[in-house]
Scaffold this active site. Structure first.
Site, mmCIF file in Angstrom:
data_model
loop_
_atom_site.group_PDB
_atom_site.id
_atom_site.type_symbol
_atom_site.label_atom_id
_atom_site.label_comp_id
_atom_site.label_asym_id
_atom_site.label_seq_id
_atom_site.Cartn_x
_atom_site.Cartn_y
_atom_site.Cartn_z
ATOM 1 C CB CYS A 1 9.689 71.646 43.237
ATOM 2 S SG CYS A 1 10.099 71.279 41.506
ATOM 3 C CB CYS B 1 12.288 73.837 41.338
ATOM 4 S SG CYS B 1 10.882 73.534 40.266
ATOM 5 C CG ASP B 2 13.493 74.823 45.220
ATOM 6 O OD1 ASP B 2 13.667 75.696 44.351
ATOM 7 O OD2 ASP B 2 12.458 74.742 45.901
#
Length: 526
Positions: A345, A348-349
């Site tokens: 992701c 997200c990261d």
């Protein structure tokens, strides 16, 4: 700090505060402290029930603590500025610390209040992570209603040194009493089960006491949610079983092709689907994973769904809507370094790799979009595509090629992920044109190579295609009478949200037709 839209949202929610609260900031000379000062100042003038102080003595700075004046144990702490995807977490924290009741299941809230021992949680999140709010909000709620639990939610972007020192390579990452506790999306039910050892036993007992259903839906994504609403409106006794609501929506950012909705985001749509289902007479069973189906021994009998927890449910009909998941590369080192440099992701990261070198595996739309997003954060992106040319839309390819910190390699077969036993340090790939091997030194790898249907548990039960998708006809019927399927786990040719919603309703209408035309075999039981 707060634009007009966010300010208006707060004005509409803050009157729900019933107990006075205090916001106490512990600051330093950083730009983040200045932002916290501005944010708290704006909150201070929006409600007479909020008092703000800037003389906090917390060791971790910059941070601020939200405390109920009449009960100091009811509190949460934010490190950094909780805006972006965490704005909702901030609003809920203000309301719940201020005495506004949670909408969580009453039995679950009682279970949280009964948790014993000392639990000091720290959650690292990123403002662009759509998975993080669920975890932050769940642990915030637990810390508000149980004095044995504390929670600090930390923006990784504001605590880069701590991120590095504690080797946080993915968000959300949760620590308990200084030790790593969990990583990735976790629901309130899942977190409680991880803390309370008897949680699973109670869930099994509750499920075992349930009477058979007319229709049992397995999966809580768009297809399952659509089917559940249609079933309830038909007056059928209905249950939906899911690990968590939303499915792939929870990993989806911008959605611009859902008819009648110009723009939304996956987690928001997932929450709306869940609310829609809960507003109908549907038994909702979450934090449970399906293990197998035992089809009814006779037409008109009861199918049995056994869960990994050991619990079992029965129904006259089933709809399988278990969706799909990200495809893995399947190379040495990938599993060993998952969440330690191998990620799936980028939204997200990605912020955790600010100023570092990364790679994206996959040249379709998802891969190219990921590379474009990362290029604005990281030092350099290497995009590797197995085919001889990228498969993404031309407009995305043109944007990607315009970026100076992106290298595109086609005809590249990733062969191994390398690391130092703690984190990723490089990957190797083989050029398909000349069979030469190459190494790319980097810190993070984002895998974007498509989806796999979540159907392994069905092997030998219903007929699957060569790609392990559930084979269905135009009515959503599978090879087993009374068992239907819908969504991305099936042979439907297009994996789209709107298609899944339609498929869920189609399957449910077919179930209704099946039930009214099939006499119930009252002689068949479990």
């Amino acid at each position: 700090m707060l634009d007009a839209l966010l300010t208006e949202a707060l004005r509409s929610h803050l009157p729900k505060i019933v107990e006075p609260i205090e916001l106490v900031a512990s600051l330093d000379n950083s730009p983040t402290s200045a932002k916290i000062t501005e944010l708290l100042g704006e909150l201070d003038v929006l409600s007479a029930d909020i008092n703000v102080r800037f003389d906090g003595s917390a060791d971790r700075r910059p941070s601020f603590r939200i405390t109920r004046v009449t009960d100091p144990h009811a509190s949460v702490t934010f490190g950094g500025v909780p805006l972006g995807h965490e704005f909702t977490s901030l609003v809920l924290a203000l309301l719940q610390v201020g005495g506004h009741p949670s909408t969580a299941d009453a039995d679950l809230l009682d279970q949280i209040r009964g948790i014993e021992g000392t639990h000091r949680f720290e959650t690292f999140f990123s403002l662009s992570c759509q998975n993080c709010p669920d975890v932050v909000q769940a642990l915030n709620l637990m810390s508000i209603i149980n004095p044995n639990i504390e929670h600090v939610a930390l923006d990784g972007g504001a605590f880069q040194d701590e991120i590095a020192a504690r080797e946080v390579m993915a968000v959300p990452t949760v620590f308990r009493n200084g030790e790593k506790f969990g990583q990735g999306r976790m629901t309130l039910e899942e977190l409680v089960a991880m803390i309370d050892s008897r949680s699973s036993d109670r869930a099994v007992e509750k499920i075992a006491a349930m009477d058979p259903f007319d229709v049992l839906i397995v999966g809580g994504g768009p297809a399952g949610s659509s089917a559940a609403v249609y079933a309830a409106r038909k007056g059928l006794r209905t249950a939906i079983v899911a690990e968590r609501f939303g499915g792939q929506l929870l990993d989806t950012m911008g959605i611009e092709n859902l008819i009648s909705t110009p723009y939304t985001e996956g987690p928001k749509l997932a929450a709306e689907l869940e609310e829609n289902v809960r507003n109908h007479q549907v038994e909702i069973i979450t934090a449970q994973r399906a293990e197998r189906i035992d089809p009814a021994p006779r037409v008109g009998g009861l199918h049995t769904l056994t869960l990994e927890s050991g619990a079992a449910l029965q129904a006259r009909s089933l709809i399988i809507s278990t969706g799909a998941r990200w495809r893995r590369m399947g190379v040495p080192g990938e599993a060993e370094y998952a969440n330690r440099g191998v990620a799936y992701c980028p939204h997200c990261d990605g912020p955790l790799y600010k100023g570092k070198r990364t790679a994206v595996i996959g040249g379709g739309n998802s891969g190219v979009e990921a590379a474009i997003d990362l290029a604005g954060i990281v030092k350099h992106v290497t995009l590797l595509e197995f085919a001889d040319e990228l498969r993404a839309d031309d407009v995305l390819q043109n944007k990607l090629r315009s970026l100076s910190n992106v290298t595109i390699v086609t005809g590249a077969m990733t062969t191994e992920v390398l690391g130092d036993d703690k984190k990723v340090t490089a990957l190797t790939y083989r050029s398909r044109a000349d069979e030469t091997d190459h190494q790319v030194d980097l810190d993070g790898i984002f895998v974007q190579i498509g989806l796999l249907p979540n159907t392994e548990w069905l092997d030998g039960t219903v007929q699957l295609s060569e790609h392990n998708e559930i084979m269905i006809d135009g009515h959503g019927a599978t090879s087993v009478p009374g068992v239907f399927a819908a969504g991305d786990c099936t042979t439907v040719p297009f994996k789209q949200i709107v298609v899944s919603m339609g498929a869920g309703s189609t399957a449910m209408l077919s179930v209704f037709d099946h039930l009214i035309r099939t006499p119930q075999d009252t002689n068949v039981s479990a």
